[in-house]
Design a protein around this motif. Sequence first.
Motif, PDB file in Angstrom:
ATOM      1  N   ILE A 103      43.280  33.719  32.203  1.00 36.14           N
ATOM      2  CA  ILE A 103      43.233  32.886  33.408  1.00 36.14           C
ATOM      3  C   ILE A 103      44.681  32.685  33.839  1.00 36.14           C
ATOM      4  CG2 ILE A 103      42.402  30.766  34.468  1.00 36.14           C
ATOM      5  CD1 ILE A 103      40.192  32.566  33.327  1.00 36.14           C
ATOM      6  N   PRO A 104      45.195  33.517  34.723  1.00 38.60           N
ATOM      7  CA  PRO A 104      46.611  33.436  35.081  1.00 38.60           C
ATOM      8  C   PRO A 104      46.911  32.237  35.970  1.00 38.60           C
ATOM      9  CG  PRO A 104      45.536  35.088  36.424  1.00 38.60           C
ATOM     10  CD  PRO A 104      44.505  34.612  35.434  1.00 38.60           C
ATOM     11  N   ASP A 105      48.184  31.860  36.033  1.00 37.05           N
ATOM     12  CA  ASP A 105      48.614  30.799  36.955  1.00 37.05           C
ATOM     13  C   ASP A 105      48.703  31.325  38.383  1.00 37.05           C
ATOM     14  OD1 ASP A 105      49.208  28.650  34.966  1.00 37.05           O
ATOM     15  OD2 ASP A 105      50.599  30.168  34.223  1.00 37.05           O
ATOM     16  N   PHE A 106      49.103  32.593  38.503  1.00 38.45           N
ATOM     17  CA  PHE A 106      49.193  33.265  39.797  1.00 38.45           C
ATOM     18  C   PHE A 106      48.681  34.687  39.632  1.00 38.45           C
ATOM     19  CE2 PHE A 106      52.394  29.993  39.889  1.00 38.45           C
ATOM     20  CZ  PHE A 106      52.436  29.534  41.197  1.00 38.45           C
ATOM     21  N   VAL A 107      48.261  35.286  40.730  1.00 35.32           N
ATOM     22  CA  VAL A 107      47.982  36.711  40.756  1.00 35.32           C
ATOM     23  C   VAL A 107      48.897  37.350  41.796  1.00 35.32           C
ATOM     24  CG1 VAL A 107      45.629  36.645  39.879  1.00 35.32           C
ATOM     25  CG2 VAL A 107      46.023  36.323  42.305  1.00 35.32           C
ATOM     26  N   MET A 108      49.332  38.568  41.502  1.00 33.81           N
ATOM     27  CA  MET A 108      50.269  39.280  42.364  1.00 33.81           C
ATOM     28  C   MET A 108      49.683  40.639  42.724  1.00 33.81           C
ATOM     29  SD  MET A 108      54.106  40.710  41.450  1.00 33.81           S
ATOM     30  CE  MET A 108      54.684  39.118  40.864  1.00 33.81           C
ATOM     31  N   SER A 109      49.895  41.064  43.952  1.00 37.09           N
ATOM     32  CA  SER A 109      49.413  42.376  44.347  1.00 37.09           C
ATOM     33  C   SER A 109      50.186  43.455  43.600  1.00 37.09           C
ATOM     34  CB  SER A 109      49.523  42.566  45.859  1.00 37.09           C
ATOM     35  OG  SER A 109      50.821  42.268  46.330  1.00 37.09           O
ATOM     36  N   GLY A 167      41.108  28.968  38.827  1.00 41.65           N
ATOM     37  CA  GLY A 167      40.929  29.392  37.442  1.00 41.65           C
ATOM     38  C   GLY A 167      40.108  30.647  37.280  1.00 41.65           C
ATOM     39  N   VAL A 168      40.292  31.628  38.172  1.00 39.11           N
ATOM     40  CA  VAL A 168      39.567  32.890  38.034  1.00 39.11           C
ATOM     41  C   VAL A 168      40.355  33.827  37.121  1.00 39.11           C
ATOM     42  CG1 VAL A 168      38.596  32.610  40.350  1.00 39.11           C
ATOM     43  CG2 VAL A 168      40.646  34.023  40.042  1.00 39.11           C
ATOM     44  N   SER A 169      39.695  34.839  36.626  1.00 38.35           N
ATOM     45  CA  SER A 169      40.377  35.907  35.893  1.00 38.35           C
ATOM     46  C   SER A 169      40.639  37.050  36.864  1.00 38.35           C
ATOM     47  CB  SER A 169      39.529  36.365  34.699  1.00 38.35           C
ATOM     48  OG  SER A 169      38.238  36.771  35.135  1.00 38.35           O
ATOM     49  N   CYS A 170      41.235  38.134  36.384  1.00 38.29           N
ATOM     50  CA  CYS A 170      41.540  39.247  37.282  1.00 38.29           C
ATOM     51  C   CYS A 170      41.532  40.568  36.530  1.00 38.29           C
ATOM     52  CB  CYS A 170      42.880  39.045  37.981  1.00 38.29           C
ATOM     53  SG  CYS A 170      44.307  39.003  36.877  1.00 38.29           S
TER      54      CYS A 170
END
Length: 490
Positions: free
Chosen positions: A382-388, A403-406
């Motif tokens: 569950i990252p704090d941020f997601v990056m392209s 609080g999503v996963s990726c």
Amino acid sequence: MVGMSPEYSQKRSGAYFTPDDVSATLVAWACRKPTDRMIDPSCGDGQFLALHRNSVGIEQNPISAHQAIERAPGALVHEGDFFTWATETGERFECAAGNPPFIRYQIFKGETRRRALDLCLDLGAKFSGLSSSWAPFLVATAGLLKRGGRMAFVVPAEIGHAPYAAPLLDYLLASFSTVQIIAVRRKLFPGLSEDCWLLYTEGFGGKADAIDLTIVDDFKPTRTPPKATIRVDLDEWRNVWNRRLRPHLLPASVRSLYGSALADPETKRLSEFANVGIGYISGDNDFFHLRPSDAKRLGIPSVFLQPSLRNGRAMPDKQITKATVDAWTKSDDQVLLLRLTRDQELPKAVRHYLDSSAGREARLGYKCRNRAPWYAVPDVQIPDFVMSYMSGRNVNLVRNAAGVSCTNSVHSVRVRDRALASKLLPRWSTPFVRLSCELEGHALGGGMLKLEPREAGRIVFPSAATIGKADDEELEEAIGSMQRWRHYAD
């Protein structure tokens, strides 16, 4: 290439034939007189050989080798593996020219790769396991030159940024008195996504004290190599730019500003306060990601389902919130990861889904069959941020408030120093940081900017002193220039 076997397909063999004016120019650069003996290490159908009678070509594709014999009857053409031939031959050459095959490391493997890397190591160039084929081709070719010899080749623009290209450039600098790169902005091969530049070296047996970089918008045929736009200082190239040439496409004033930021102890890189990594690899995205309607129909309890960002197209601009997830749910998108763990007691509905025809097919996939149990997807965070991962105009950094996963189609950013992150991340959209994304990342086909996790970790957040010196208009022009070089803004 109709009827060509899969082993010698164009994509697999890396054979993309060169425009006539480019091949004629490179042969003119390399060959000073008719008696010069020229080698083309991957001669294809003989395009380069036909331009200089006193030539030797090596070609592994038997169909192309036969075409080369017909097209260049004055040349000597050997059919077979170049690296084997180079190891065994005692012949040496005044010059070399050609367009070496560009085969990525995933295909450039096995015995051919071993022979290539062993030969290069003997010559003094050590390549990583991620090297594409063209770089060892150039080192092995240089090893066949007489003292004072010259080379002129088409090379991928990756020579300007790829880590595996650095050992090649180090070898060339230690082996030739002149090393020149001609960076051509508009595509040499309009039909390819791959950008190509030109390489010219002379004075084999000498040692270069700089890299001559020539920057042009368009290729123009010449009888001699063009004058250098700048002479790249080797200390700067190694210590400031991590042995990358691409930053030298920018004006000296911008490079100086960026360099001064790197030298400032108050400047920070993203890796100093956050970890950047890829998201999880499910092994079968269609099986492991359910639509809300399917989860309901199958009776899978919500405790086994984790909302997940599957790709960068679904990323909002600023943050992922509960409203974002609600919108995905309302659209019945495939966003619920079946998140199961080892030694977990599974209800009947989950077991039934795992044993379905889709489950029986999924467990045969490479990732699934090589983990135990096959259905437990590893590294779900569950990252704090997601990056392209791949970007067009801007690299997108999005707060994960829901609080999503990726998946591994985007990057997972986990903050270690929250105080520093709170101070610096609001500067993400400033011109300097956006330019840093362009400089630390690299161009991908189709005009996209790609940031590997290691590259993303190098993104620079300058000190207040640097920001005070920055000219935002100049930085915006630099960003535009980088995007034009990767053909996004064309």
